[in-house]
Design an enzyme around this catalytic site. Structure first.
Site, short mmCIF file in Angstrom:
data_model
loop_
_atom_site.label_atom_id
_atom_site.label_comp_id
_atom_site.label_asym_id
_atom_site.label_seq_id
_atom_site.Cartn_x
_atom_site.Cartn_y
_atom_site.Cartn_z
N GLU A 160 36.95 36.83 42.66
CA GLU A 160 37.42 38.40 42.76
C GLU A 160 36.67 39.27 41.86
O GLU A 160 36.48 40.14 43.26
CB GLU A 160 38.61 37.87 41.88
CG GLU A 160 39.86 36.89 43.15
CD GLU A 160 41.32 37.17 42.26
OE1 GLU A 160 41.66 37.17 42.61
OE2 GLU A 160 41.15 36.93 41.45
N HIS B 7 44.08 38.72 47.05
CA HIS B 7 45.69 37.49 47.08
C HIS B 7 43.90 36.07 46.64
O HIS B 7 43.73 36.19 46.98
CB HIS B 7 46.33 37.22 48.06
CG HIS B 7 47.63 36.22 48.11
ND1 HIS B 7 48.38 36.35 46.94
CD2 HIS B 7 47.17 34.56 47.88
CE1 HIS B 7 49.43 35.31 46.81
NE2 HIS B 7 48.15 34.03 47.85
N ASP C 75 51.99 39.48 50.81
CA ASP C 75 50.74 38.95 51.21
C ASP C 75 50.96 38.53 52.98
O ASP C 75 50.31 37.65 53.31
CB ASP C 75 50.38 37.11 51.50
CG ASP C 75 51.08 37.59 49.63
OD1 ASP C 75 50.53 38.37 48.99
OD2 ASP C 75 51.77 36.67 48.23
N LEU D 266 52.36 42.69 40.52
CA LEU D 266 53.34 41.51 40.86
C LEU D 266 54.93 41.75 41.77
O LEU D 266 55.81 41.54 42.28
CB LEU D 266 53.37 40.72 39.58
CG LEU D 266 52.03 39.87 39.18
CD1 LEU D 266 53.06 38.86 38.18
CD2 LEU D 266 51.13 39.34 40.35
N GLY E 51 44.01 42.24 33.44
CA GLY E 51 43.44 43.49 34.11
C GLY E 51 41.45 43.24 34.31
O GLY E 51 41.39 43.88 35.12
N SER E 52 41.74 42.13 34.41
CA SER E 52 39.82 41.90 34.57
C SER E 52 39.18 42.32 35.66
O SER E 52 38.39 42.76 36.29
CB SER E 52 39.68 39.51 34.88
OG SER E 52 40.23 39.25 35.76
N ASN E 53 40.00 42.07 36.83
CA ASN E 53 39.71 42.82 38.70
C ASN E 53 40.00 44.68 37.94
O ASN E 53 38.75 45.23 38.54
CB ASN E 53 40.94 42.26 39.38
CG ASN E 53 40.40 41.67 39.79
OD1 ASN E 53 39.44 40.96 40.70
ND2 ASN E 53 41.18 40.10 39.72
C1 GAR Z 1 44.44 37.72 40.02
O1 GAR Z 1 43.67 36.19 40.41
C2 GAR Z 1 44.72 38.10 41.43
O2 GAR Z 1 44.25 37.39 42.66
C3 GAR Z 1 45.63 37.53 41.32
O3 GAR Z 1 46.64 38.15 39.82
C4 GAR Z 1 45.21 37.88 39.13
C5 GAR Z 1 45.04 38.95 38.23
O4 GAR Z 1 44.17 38.81 37.79
N1 GAR Z 1 47.30 37.99 42.36
C6 GAR Z 1 48.28 37.59 42.50
O5 GAR Z 1 48.57 36.65 42.40
C7 GAR Z 1 49.39 38.34 43.76
N2 GAR Z 1 49.66 36.80 44.14
P1 GAR Z 1 43.91 39.86 36.88
O6 GAR Z 1 45.46 40.69 35.88
O7 GAR Z 1 42.36 39.41 35.98
O8 GAR Z 1 42.56 41.04 37.64
#
Ligand code: GAR
Length: 189
Positions: free
Chosen positions: A173, A103, A144, A84, A11-13
């Site tokens: 990101e 992505h 995607d 996912l 969940g960092s984003n």
């Molecule tokens: C992120 O890098 C995002 O781009 C990727 O999962 C990570 C989640 O990180 N998404 C995918 O690969 C989707 N196909 P986070 O939980 O720290 O935000």
């Protein structure tokens, strides 16, 4: 405008997006939806007092896809941040052009089923790419695939491992996703 963030992992984003909109005049993160019990994003949402909707496979893919719950919560827009599961048609139709995804690669390369997180970075390194990056796109019925809103690049270094490349991609990101969401939303007003 009320946003729901869908996430499956750390969940960092989601954290950066919640922070970005925390005092925003027009945009509010109203809900976090998560399909994975114990995921880090659940604690992040709780720390901001944002309700979490736990979503279950059967109802998501063969039920109402949580459309009624989202509408009842007044959700206008859905942001996928490390979510996912494929988004079912029922949800895409209810929020046409109002769901975006990030992505961790330069689509159309390194996308599709099974291409997530470090699997993406391992494939990029194995192909000896000199450059990778991020893609923010509208979500359609294919993995995607929807129209690209934004891309940014970063180098792939000879000594990179999936973990070091993931760190560089995450920084990209965090730098861009909240602002790109804001711009995309405000264009729709
Ligand atoms: C992120 O890098 C995002 O781009 C990727 O999962 C990570 C989640 O990180 N998404 C995918 O690969 C989707 N196909 P986070 O939980 O720290 O935000």
């Amino acid at each position: 405008m009320n946003i729901a963030i869908f996430a499956s992992g750390a969940g960092s984003n989601a954290n950066k997006i919640i922070e970005h909109f925390s005092n925003h005049q027009l945009v509010h993160v109203k809900l976090v939806a998560c399909n994975k019990p114990g995921a880090g994003v659940i604690d992040i949402a709780a720390s901001y007092g944002i309700p979490v909707l736990m979503i279950e496979k059967e109802k998501f893919f063969r039920g109402n896809a949580y459309v009624e719950e989202l509408k009842e919560a007044g959700i206008d827009f859905v942001v996928l941040a490390g979510f996912l599961w494929k988004v079912p048609s029922a949800l895409i139709n209810a929020y046409a052009n109002k769901i975006v995804n990030i992505h961790p690669a330069l689509l159309p390369k390194y996308g599709g089923k099974g291409m997530y997180g470090n699997f993406v970075h391992a494939a990029v390194i194995a192909a000896k790419e000199k450059e990778s990056g991020i893609t923010i796109h509208v979500v359609d019925e294919l993995y995607d695939h929807g129209s690209v809103i934004f891309q940014a690049t970063c180098p792939v270094l000879p000594q990179d491992t999936p973990e070091t490349l993931a760190q560089r991609i995450h920084a990209l990101e965090h730098q861009h996703y909240p602002a790109v969401i804001e711009q995309f939303l405000l264009q729709q007003l």
